[in-house]
Design a protein around this motif. Structure first.
Motif, PDB file in Angstrom:
ATOM      1  N   THR A  85       0.810  -1.223   0.000  1.00 51.21           N
ATOM      2  CA  THR A  85       0.000   0.000   0.000  1.00 51.21           C
ATOM      3  C   THR A  85       0.840   1.268   0.000  1.00 51.21           C
ATOM      4  O   THR A  85       0.296   2.356  -0.192  1.00 51.21           O
ATOM      5  N   ASP A  86       2.166   1.122   0.228  1.00 56.97           N
ATOM      6  CA  ASP A  86       3.005   2.328   0.260  1.00 56.97           C
ATOM      7  C   ASP A  86       3.644   2.573  -1.102  1.00 56.97           C
ATOM      8  O   ASP A  86       3.351   1.887  -2.082  1.00 56.97           O
ATOM      9  N   GLU A  87       4.545   3.535  -1.161  1.00 57.56           N
ATOM     10  CA  GLU A  87       5.160   3.930  -2.434  1.00 57.56           C
ATOM     11  C   GLU A  87       6.487   3.224  -2.693  1.00 57.56           C
ATOM     12  O   GLU A  87       7.150   3.522  -3.683  1.00 57.56           O
ATOM     13  N   TRP A 138       8.835  -0.063  -3.509  1.00 57.49           N
ATOM     14  CA  TRP A 138       8.766  -1.330  -4.211  1.00 57.49           C
ATOM     15  C   TRP A 138      10.147  -1.949  -4.313  1.00 57.49           C
ATOM     16  O   TRP A 138      11.126  -1.260  -4.604  1.00 57.49           O
ATOM     17  N   GLY A 157       7.489  -0.448  -9.134  1.00 62.67           N
ATOM     18  CA  GLY A 157       6.045  -0.332  -9.135  1.00 62.67           C
ATOM     19  C   GLY A 157       5.506  -0.158 -10.550  1.00 62.67           C
ATOM     20  O   GLY A 157       6.218  -0.336 -11.535  1.00 62.67           O
ATOM     21  N   ILE A 160      -2.205  -2.627  -7.635  1.00 54.58           N
ATOM     22  CA  ILE A 160      -1.981  -1.191  -7.857  1.00 54.58           C
ATOM     23  C   ILE A 160      -3.085  -0.371  -7.206  1.00 54.58           C
ATOM     24  O   ILE A 160      -2.846   0.723  -6.661  1.00 54.58           O
ATOM     25  N   GLN A 170      -2.723   1.057  -3.604  1.00 58.20           N
ATOM     26  CA  GLN A 170      -1.828   2.172  -3.311  1.00 58.20           C
ATOM     27  C   GLN A 170      -2.592   3.310  -2.622  1.00 58.20           C
ATOM     28  O   GLN A 170      -3.660   3.723  -3.082  1.00 58.20           O
ATOM     29  N   LYS A 195      11.609   4.032  -3.296  1.00 60.37           N
ATOM     30  CA  LYS A 195      10.391   4.766  -3.617  1.00 60.37           C
ATOM     31  C   LYS A 195      10.210   4.800  -5.137  1.00 60.37           C
ATOM     32  O   LYS A 195      11.137   5.100  -5.883  1.00 60.37           O
TER      33      LYS A 195
END
Length: 285
Positions: free
Chosen positions: A217-219, A221, A225, A264, A267, A281
């Protein structure tokens, strides 16, 4: 009386079972599809086996009754397997027990003697065949310098890759990491959520907060991403030696695209327990 009762029960069984199978076939849209309706096929095979076994038992019973009657009447029937015995004899050339004295060797050890039977023709022919094969193999690979197994394998792999690339270039419904697009339709995301809950929630939790696997759920990866990277990660798996397995053998490409789109969509959501960020990030180009 007993036989007529058994015949009646058997006929009723056949009719009732046939009607039941016919009705069960009418229920399914594709009743003869083995993968969709295995139980229908199992029932059909079982029904056929019952009929076959019934006839086999009847045949054996009649044969046994005939043998007992012949034995009672003193009738000695001709052997029905004479041709089998002749065939075995022609393919073994072994002497019968009454002829063994003709082939007993002279040497005697502790009362044990040896028979000088000829080699079976089938064995001799197979031996000749191996000699012919060896000669052909020698000429093919040593004299004419033919391709060995490694070269043949490399050629086969190259041909398969060429066919695969040709298929990918012409297939309109083939989804890869190069042509996958983000899906936003509620039906597609619903399908993706169902796949996620079944296969992914055990490691990422149902809300994507992360457990064994990272937070979705965060930015941040680990392998990038965006829909293309997420699709590729699900399709081919995570990092070598650790991380997620490849799902390309379990899920269809269309389903991978749907579950990737659902990931996705997580997010920016707020999970109940969010795992610490992992990776770098991600920002779309």
């Amino acid at each position: 009386m007993k036989r007529s009762f058994q015949s009646t029960v058997y006929i009723i069984f056949v009719i009732v079972t046939f009607i039941a199978l016919a009705k069960s076939f009418m229920v399914y849209e594709n009743p003869f599809n083995l993968y969709e309706n295995p139980l229908v096929w199992l029932a059909l095979i079982g029904f056929i086996l019952v009929l076959v076994l019934k006839e086999v038992v009847n045949t054996l019973a009649v044969k046994r009754a005939t043998e007992l009657q012949n034995e009672k009447d003193g009738i000695v029937p001709e052997a029905s397997n004479v041709w089998i015995q002749k065939l075995l004899k022609s393919w073994t050339k072994a002497k019968g027990i009454e002829q063994e004295e003709e082939i007993v060797l002279d040497h005697n050890y502790d009362g044990i003697k040896e028979l000088d039977n000829s080699l079976p023709p089938w064995w001799v022919y197979m031996f000749y065949a191996t000699i012919i094969f060896a000669v052909v193999y020698l000429v093919r690979f040593e004299v004419l310098d033919g391709d060995n197994q490694i070269v043949e394998y490399d050629k086969a792999v190259a041909e398969a890759k060429a066919e695969l690339n040709k298929y990918r270039a012409t297939a309109t419904d083939l989804i890869t990491s190069d042509n996958v697009v983000l899906l936003t339709d509620a039906k597609d995301l619903g399908r993706g959520k169902a796949i996620f809950n079944l296969n992914c929630a055990s490691c990422h939790l149902g809300d994507g907060g992360g457990s064994i696997g990272p937070n979705l759920t965060d930015e941040y990866w680990i392998l990038g991403g965006g829909i293309k990277n997420v699709f590729n990660t699900i399709h081919n798996g995570g990092r070598d030696g650790k991380g997620m397995i490849a799902w390309d053998k379990t899920l269809k490409s269309a389903d991978i695209a749907k579950v990737a789109s659902y990931v996705i969509s997580l997010q920016g959501t707020t999970p109940a327990v969010a795992k610490a960020p992992q990776g770098e990030k991600w920002s779309a180009e």
